[in-house]
Write an enzyme that holds these catalytic residues in place. Sequence first.
Site, PDB file in Angstrom:
ATOM      1  N   GLY A   1       6.596   5.913   7.915  1.00 37.00           N
ATOM      2  CA  GLY A   1       5.740   7.077   7.730  1.00 37.00           C
ATOM      3  C   GLY A   1       5.623   7.896   8.990  1.00 37.00           C
ATOM      4  O   GLY A   1       6.516   7.907   9.837  1.00 37.00           O
TER       5      GLY A   1
ATOM      6  N   LYS B   1       0.889  -1.161   0.000  1.00 38.19           N
ATOM      7  CA  LYS B   1       0.000   0.000   0.000  1.00 38.19           C
ATOM      8  C   LYS B   1       0.928   1.213   0.000  1.00 38.19           C
ATOM      9  O   LYS B   1       1.463   1.599   1.042  1.00 38.19           O
ATOM     10  CB  LYS B   1      -0.914  -0.010   1.230  1.00 38.19           C
ATOM     11  CG  LYS B   1      -2.005   1.082   1.195  1.00 38.19           C
ATOM     12  CD  LYS B   1      -1.446   2.429   1.538  1.00 38.19           C
ATOM     13  CE  LYS B   1      -2.482   3.535   1.511  1.00 38.19           C
ATOM     14  NZ  LYS B   1      -2.021   4.784   0.892  1.00 38.19           N
ATOM     15  N   HIS B   2       1.136   1.792  -1.160  1.00 37.37           N
ATOM     16  CA  HIS B   2       2.053   2.915  -1.267  1.00 37.37           C
ATOM     17  C   HIS B   2       1.306   4.230  -1.024  1.00 37.37           C
ATOM     18  O   HIS B   2       0.075   4.269  -0.988  1.00 37.37           O
ATOM     19  CB  HIS B   2       2.702   2.937  -2.655  1.00 37.37           C
ATOM     20  CG  HIS B   2       4.133   3.371  -2.637  1.00 37.37           C
ATOM     21  ND1 HIS B   2       4.615   4.313  -1.762  1.00 37.37           N
ATOM     22  CD2 HIS B   2       5.208   2.999  -3.393  1.00 37.37           C
ATOM     23  CE1 HIS B   2       5.910   4.492  -1.973  1.00 37.37           C
ATOM     24  NE2 HIS B   2       6.294   3.705  -2.945  1.00 37.37           N
ATOM     25  N   ALA B   3       2.068   5.309  -0.833  1.00 41.75           N
ATOM     26  CA  ALA B   3       1.469   6.634  -0.666  1.00 41.75           C
ATOM     27  C   ALA B   3       0.648   6.984  -1.906  1.00 41.75           C
ATOM     28  O   ALA B   3       1.026   6.653  -3.042  1.00 41.75           O
ATOM     29  CB  ALA B   3       2.563   7.675  -0.440  1.00 41.75           C
ATOM     30  N   SER B   4      -0.447   7.694  -1.683  1.00 36.50           N
ATOM     31  CA  SER B   4      -1.390   7.956  -2.775  1.00 36.50           C
ATOM     32  C   SER B   4      -0.859   8.912  -3.827  1.00 36.50           C
ATOM     33  O   SER B   4      -1.444   9.015  -4.912  1.00 36.50           O
ATOM     34  CB  SER B   4      -2.709   8.496  -2.200  1.00 36.50           C
ATOM     35  OG  SER B   4      -3.361   7.504  -1.437  1.00 36.50           O
TER      36      SER B   4
ATOM     37  N   GLU C   1       9.122  17.539  14.005  1.00 36.90           N
ATOM     38  CA  GLU C   1      10.015  17.242  12.893  1.00 36.90           C
ATOM     39  C   GLU C   1       9.828  18.272  11.785  1.00 36.90           C
ATOM     40  O   GLU C   1       8.698  18.572  11.380  1.00 36.90           O
ATOM     41  CB  GLU C   1       9.727  15.849  12.343  1.00 36.90           C
ATOM     42  CG  GLU C   1      10.616  15.445  11.197  1.00 36.90           C
ATOM     43  CD  GLU C   1      10.337  14.037  10.702  1.00 36.90           C
ATOM     44  OE1 GLU C   1      11.211  13.463  10.012  1.00 36.90           O
ATOM     45  OE2 GLU C   1       9.243  13.506  10.989  1.00 36.90           O
TER      46      GLU C   1
ATOM     47  N   CYS D   1      13.554  11.146   6.838  1.00 38.39           N
ATOM     48  CA  CYS D   1      13.503  10.871   8.273  1.00 38.39           C
ATOM     49  C   CYS D   1      14.888  10.928   8.895  1.00 38.39           C
ATOM     50  O   CYS D   1      15.048  11.344  10.040  1.00 38.39           O
ATOM     51  CB  CYS D   1      12.884   9.493   8.522  1.00 38.39           C
ATOM     52  SG  CYS D   1      11.191   9.335   7.960  1.00 38.39           S
TER      53      CYS D   1
ATOM     54  N   GLU E   1       9.007   2.352  11.196  1.00 39.19           N
ATOM     55  CA  GLU E   1      10.057   3.378  11.069  1.00 39.19           C
ATOM     56  C   GLU E   1       9.327   4.690  10.871  1.00 39.19           C
ATOM     57  O   GLU E   1       8.741   4.934   9.821  1.00 39.19           O
ATOM     58  CB  GLU E   1      10.987   3.049   9.896  1.00 39.19           C
ATOM     59  CG  GLU E   1      12.265   3.886   9.911  1.00 39.19           C
ATOM     60  CD  GLU E   1      12.172   5.121   9.038  1.00 39.19           C
ATOM     61  OE1 GLU E   1      11.877   6.211   9.603  1.00 39.19           O
ATOM     62  OE2 GLU E   1      12.368   5.013   7.825  1.00 39.19           O
ATOM     63  N   LEU E   2       9.341   5.514  11.909  1.00 41.89           N
ATOM     64  CA  LEU E   2       8.521   6.715  11.922  1.00 41.89           C
ATOM     65  C   LEU E   2       9.394   7.957  11.757  1.00 41.89           C
ATOM     66  O   LEU E   2      10.383   7.933  11.047  1.00 41.89           O
ATOM     67  CB  LEU E   2       7.685   6.742  13.199  1.00 41.89           C
ATOM     68  CG  LEU E   2       6.880   5.455  13.451  1.00 41.89           C
ATOM     69  CD1 LEU E   2       6.117   5.537  14.754  1.00 41.89           C
ATOM     70  CD2 LEU E   2       5.957   5.134  12.286  1.00 41.89           C
TER      71      LEU E   2
END
Length: 461
Positions: free
Chosen positions: A212, A160-163, A365, A268, A234-235
């Site tokens: 994400g 499920k990739h970023a839109s 961030e 990140c 992994e945020l």
Amino acid sequence: MPIATVNPANGETLRTYEAMDAEEIERRLQLAEATFRTYRTSSFADRARLLNRAAELLDDAQQDIAKVMTTEMGKPVKQARAEAAKCAKAMRWYAEHAESLLADEEPAAYDVKDSGASRALVRYRPLGPVLAVMPWNFPLWQVVRFAAPALMAGNVGLLKHASNVPQTALFLEDLFHQAGFTQGCFQTLLVGSGAVDEILRDDRVKAATLTGSEPAGRAVAATAGDMVKKTVLELGGSDPYIVMPSADVDRAAEIAVTARVQNNGQSCIAAKRFIVHTDVYDRFAERFVEGMKALKVGDPQEEDTEVGPLASEQGRTDLEELVDDARRSGASVLCGGQRPDGPGWYYPPTVVADVNREMRIHREETFGPVATLYRAADLDEAVLIANDSAFGLSSNVWTRDEAEVDRFVRDLEAGGVYVNGMTASHPAFPFGGVKRSGYGRELSGHGIREFCNITTVWHGA
């Protein structure tokens, strides 16, 4: 959010996709489950042959996919080509090393005898279909660093990739298929974020990995916890970059510019908080600001562009708000800090000094080419500032003093400490963080074992 390619250099919507319906998702889940039953029994040699072929195809497609990535999320095209090359390298690394990384382990003979066994071993077995929820900022690399080890371990992947990077997502599915992997080994799910919960709750999905935002990580972790499924997260990151008096200050300042603005500052693991000993602060700040001012901002498709647009209009707005809040609260903006005129979601390389812990820019961030600059009286204060963050992904320290290195490695709350250089991921080294930067590890042997059933095999005497 629509599933669409929107060029961040001018805001133009180039292509829109319909989200997959429930029937198509079900078909793909069935295919993943059926494929895993057979694929899990394949040999490491067969998997390596297919993955090496995927690397060859990616090398051949490097120019084309680089242009697609740049069009979809705005990274300079030279960096996009480098990302594709890095992915091919990681595929080859796992093709070469996976079998040894997952080889049966034999406990010490004394322990085997003490347990009453005639023999014993530990075996790594694949789990099944793994859902990968991936971000747009490194649209190839983030996926490949999951897919390469997962496929070599005998798992199958559901992406499920970023839109905003649908063309890159579909390219990846086609790449693995063209390499010879059975179609169910790696599938792209063109769905919105609202579909993730139901997919993860499906019993056929055995685990999930997410790179994400912290809110996205919390949502996936909550669902996975409810279903008792393994996850790797992994945020965010707000990595410190510490410069001590013994460092090569000019070199530290030069690398600091790249460390901050790589991928238009949307990384990140980009250095974000620059913590400099007071004895060398003025010299570092001067060189660093000069370097940030000298960067060429422009069309990311041009070869000499160093900083392109941010990936979304909202991302630029969020960044502006952090800088404006800091300015109102008494921070000094040493360069940048103003939205340029014209089309596209550009924001200039910016350095903010005189930051205090009450400012949002200290706590949150900065996902764009904005650096914060801190003055530290000594090593203890540098560590204190560095650890004063909810995040703990990586860190950078510049010093020639080995005693200082030992202190930083011992005391910094981070998943990595990079000495006299900038953080970069490599397939041989584990990657991940602590605190709100997530848990689990990607890459290396640690990463390939995350989605394995670690099985004890015991034989009676």
